[in-house]
Scaffold this motif. Sequence first.
Motif, PDB file in Angstrom:
ATOM      1  N   LEU A  37       0.838  -1.210   0.000  1.00  0.00           N
ATOM      2  CA  LEU A  37       0.000   0.000   0.000  1.00  0.00           C
ATOM      3  C   LEU A  37       0.866   1.252   0.000  1.00  0.00           C
ATOM      4  O   LEU A  37       0.625   2.196  -0.750  1.00  0.00           O
ATOM      5  CB  LEU A  37      -0.927  -0.011   1.214  1.00  0.00           C
ATOM      6  CG  LEU A  37      -1.825   1.190   1.423  1.00  0.00           C
ATOM      7  CD1 LEU A  37      -2.839   1.300   0.297  1.00  0.00           C
ATOM      8  CD2 LEU A  37      -2.551   1.089   2.753  1.00  0.00           C
ATOM      9  N   SER A  38       1.899   1.231   0.828  1.00  0.00           N
ATOM     10  CA  SER A  38       2.773   2.390   0.934  1.00  0.00           C
ATOM     11  C   SER A  38       3.567   2.601  -0.351  1.00  0.00           C
ATOM     12  O   SER A  38       3.599   3.705  -0.901  1.00  0.00           O
ATOM     13  CB  SER A  38       3.718   2.195   2.114  1.00  0.00           C
ATOM     14  OG  SER A  38       4.631   3.249   2.199  1.00  0.00           O
ATOM     15  N   ASN A  39       4.217   1.550  -0.859  1.00  0.00           N
ATOM     16  CA  ASN A  39       5.100   1.679  -2.020  1.00  0.00           C
ATOM     17  C   ASN A  39       4.349   1.879  -3.332  1.00  0.00           C
ATOM     18  O   ASN A  39       4.821   2.603  -4.202  1.00  0.00           O
ATOM     19  CB  ASN A  39       6.001   0.441  -2.140  1.00  0.00           C
ATOM     20  CG  ASN A  39       6.993   0.367  -0.999  1.00  0.00           C
ATOM     21  OD1 ASN A  39       7.387   1.375  -0.436  1.00  0.00           O
ATOM     22  ND2 ASN A  39       7.376  -0.840  -0.642  1.00  0.00           N
ATOM     23  N   ASN A  40       3.189   1.235  -3.471  1.00  0.00           N
ATOM     24  CA  ASN A  40       2.515   1.239  -4.769  1.00  0.00           C
ATOM     25  C   ASN A  40       1.375   2.247  -4.888  1.00  0.00           C
ATOM     26  O   ASN A  40       0.941   2.531  -6.001  1.00  0.00           O
ATOM     27  CB  ASN A  40       1.996  -0.161  -5.087  1.00  0.00           C
ATOM     28  CG  ASN A  40       3.115  -1.171  -5.131  1.00  0.00           C
ATOM     29  OD1 ASN A  40       4.215  -0.864  -5.564  1.00  0.00           O
ATOM     30  ND2 ASN A  40       2.849  -2.373  -4.675  1.00  0.00           N
ATOM     31  N   ILE A  41       0.871   2.744  -3.769  1.00  0.00           N
ATOM     32  CA  ILE A  41      -0.252   3.684  -3.844  1.00  0.00           C
ATOM     33  C   ILE A  41       0.111   5.044  -3.251  1.00  0.00           C
ATOM     34  O   ILE A  41      -0.011   6.078  -3.907  1.00  0.00           O
ATOM     35  CB  ILE A  41      -1.495   3.099  -3.150  1.00  0.00           C
ATOM     36  CG1 ILE A  41      -1.959   1.842  -3.894  1.00  0.00           C
ATOM     37  CG2 ILE A  41      -2.625   4.122  -3.087  1.00  0.00           C
ATOM     38  CD1 ILE A  41      -3.050   1.079  -3.225  1.00  0.00           C
ATOM     39  N   LEU A  42       0.553   5.038  -1.989  1.00  0.00           N
ATOM     40  CA  LEU A  42       0.786   6.319  -1.316  1.00  0.00           C
ATOM     41  C   LEU A  42       2.059   7.022  -1.773  1.00  0.00           C
ATOM     42  O   LEU A  42       2.054   8.237  -1.970  1.00  0.00           O
ATOM     43  CB  LEU A  42       0.811   6.124   0.200  1.00  0.00           C
ATOM     44  CG  LEU A  42      -0.528   5.722   0.812  1.00  0.00           C
ATOM     45  CD1 LEU A  42      -0.390   5.516   2.291  1.00  0.00           C
ATOM     46  CD2 LEU A  42      -1.585   6.777   0.534  1.00  0.00           C
ATOM     47  N   LYS A  43       3.138   6.286  -1.926  1.00  0.00           N
ATOM     48  CA  LYS A  43       4.392   6.936  -2.319  1.00  0.00           C
ATOM     49  C   LYS A  43       4.315   7.587  -3.699  1.00  0.00           C
ATOM     50  O   LYS A  43       4.831   8.696  -3.870  1.00  0.00           O
ATOM     51  CB  LYS A  43       5.559   5.949  -2.242  1.00  0.00           C
ATOM     52  CG  LYS A  43       5.981   5.670  -0.823  1.00  0.00           C
ATOM     53  CD  LYS A  43       7.145   4.725  -0.766  1.00  0.00           C
ATOM     54  CE  LYS A  43       7.392   4.292   0.666  1.00  0.00           C
ATOM     55  NZ  LYS A  43       8.393   3.237   0.742  1.00  0.00           N
ATOM     56  N   PRO A  44       3.673   6.957  -4.685  1.00  0.00           N
ATOM     57  CA  PRO A  44       3.540   7.673  -5.964  1.00  0.00           C
ATOM     58  C   PRO A  44       2.770   8.987  -5.825  1.00  0.00           C
ATOM     59  O   PRO A  44       3.132   9.988  -6.458  1.00  0.00           O
ATOM     60  CB  PRO A  44       2.785   6.676  -6.851  1.00  0.00           C
ATOM     61  CG  PRO A  44       3.121   5.347  -6.292  1.00  0.00           C
ATOM     62  CD  PRO A  44       3.242   5.559  -4.829  1.00  0.00           C
ATOM     63  N   ILE A  45       1.726   8.988  -4.992  1.00  0.00           N
ATOM     64  CA  ILE A  45       0.969  10.229  -4.780  1.00  0.00           C
ATOM     65  C   ILE A  45       1.847  11.270  -4.096  1.00  0.00           C
ATOM     66  O   ILE A  45       1.884  12.444  -4.494  1.00  0.00           O
ATOM     67  CB  ILE A  45      -0.307   9.942  -3.953  1.00  0.00           C
ATOM     68  CG1 ILE A  45      -1.266   9.070  -4.764  1.00  0.00           C
ATOM     69  CG2 ILE A  45      -0.988  11.243  -3.536  1.00  0.00           C
ATOM     70  CD1 ILE A  45      -2.429   8.535  -3.963  1.00  0.00           C
TER      71      ILE A  45
END
Length: 196
Positions: A37-45
């Motif tokens: 969740l952190s690497n693939n969703i939140l970090k890109p945002i």
Amino acid sequence: MKKFFKEFKVFITRGNVLDMAVGVIVGGAFTAIVNALSNNILKPIINWLLSLILGAESLSEVYTFLSVVHLEDGSIDLANSIYIDWGAFINAIINFLLIALVLFLIVRTINKVKEGNSKLKEELKGFTKAQKAELKDNGIDVKDKKAAKEYFIAKEARLKAEEDAKKAAEQEQARLHSTEGLLEQIKALLEQNLQK
């Protein structure tokens, strides 16, 4: 040696050890979920927001250099430079908050399920055979929980009142057999004799 293995068996089959093992396994699975969740969703945002605000391409480029070493081509040698890696710090905070949020939601859900189960058990708590027979003898339907509850509350109050009356009678009997009680009886008999 037998004693050692016997103690080990008792230790390993304890509920707490099994619960802990399940917790570690589930915790590892949640770590993978949180990292995804952190690497693939939140970090890109966050990287997109940082690129708008700071001009950096991602969190991995957010540094404060204390000592910079340049390579021959003019780029920065991160291996030999001294810097504060704000991106890694922000990533750690994001991961911590996500793990805390997921654990909070899990614990909250488990507590609600347990609370619901205890309420359901209370509601479904049945009567003993003797209580069912007593309700039937008094014309109360066992399925009518409210009437059954009121009956048992009234019965308890009646039994308490009877017990209180019995105690009062015993106290009166004890008082009559005491010295004061005997003197009162003698006085009453003398007054009766004087009136005759």
